[in-house]
Write a protein that holds these residues in place. Structure first.
Motif, PDB file in Angstrom:
ATOM      1  N   ASP A 185       0.807  -1.221   0.000  1.00 45.56           N
ATOM      2  CA  ASP A 185       0.000   0.000   0.000  1.00 45.56           C
ATOM      3  C   ASP A 185       0.842   1.273   0.000  1.00 45.56           C
ATOM      4  O   ASP A 185       0.448   2.285   0.571  1.00 45.56           O
ATOM      5  CB  ASP A 185      -0.941  -0.005   1.205  1.00 45.56           C
ATOM      6  N   GLU A 222      -0.871   2.759  -6.255  1.00 50.62           N
ATOM      7  CA  GLU A 222      -2.072   3.039  -7.053  1.00 50.62           C
ATOM      8  C   GLU A 222      -1.752   3.343  -8.515  1.00 50.62           C
ATOM      9  O   GLU A 222      -2.618   3.263  -9.372  1.00 50.62           O
ATOM     10  CB  GLU A 222      -2.862   4.192  -6.435  1.00 50.62           C
ATOM     11  N   TYR A 223      -0.496   3.662  -8.818  1.00 52.90           N
ATOM     12  CA  TYR A 223      -0.110   3.982 -10.188  1.00 52.90           C
ATOM     13  C   TYR A 223       0.447   2.781 -10.948  1.00 52.90           C
ATOM     14  O   TYR A 223       0.780   2.885 -12.122  1.00 52.90           O
ATOM     15  CB  TYR A 223       0.933   5.104 -10.193  1.00 52.90           C
TER      16      TYR A 223
END
Length: 133
Positions: free
Chosen positions: A46, A51-52
């Motif tokens: 995380d 997220e990319y």
């Protein structure tokens, strides 16, 4: 136990504890510099860059669980190193062995650089082993 034996035992314990701390802190430092941006500080996949990614960033605390309770040290070292064809996560994960070697070669020469690379990767792998759930 004589006083001299006791002093020697305490000194040996202190040296062992210092060496273990240095080893664990070296692995943690490598982890923070090389891995935490994707895998997160605790290793749960995380990190701020997760997220990319076009692939799911794995939870590094689950490696042993995924391997019947055994930490696959050699396999983990091979994935981190990346120079032997074992690539983690497709091609998204950097080839740390090559990066570490490029950093170390000007100072240490080719053979000294390889020792530095192996030490950094081993410290990192030992840190990953230490964070298993």
């Amino acid at each position: 136990m004589t006083k001299l034996t006791l002093i020697a035992s305490v000194a040996a314990l202190g040296i062992s504890a210092t060496a273990a701390f240095a080893q664990s802190s070296a692995g943690l430092e490598e982890y923070i510099q090389a891995c935490a941006s994707c895998h997160g500080l605790a290793g749960h996949g995380d990190g701020p860059l997760a997220e990319y990614m076009t692939v799911e960033v794995p939870d590094l605390t689950q490696i042993s669980i995924a391997n019947d309770g055994e930490f696959p040290m050699y396999h983990v070292i091979s994935i981190i190193d990346g120079r032997t064809g074992v690539r983690g996560h497709g091609s998204q994960m950097p080839v740390w062995g090559q990066r570490y070697q490029i950093e170390a070669t000007p100072e240490a020469g080719e053979y000294g650089a390889e020792l530095i690379v192996r030490g950094r990767i081993l410290a990192l792998a030992q840190h990953l082993e230490a964070i298993q759930e």
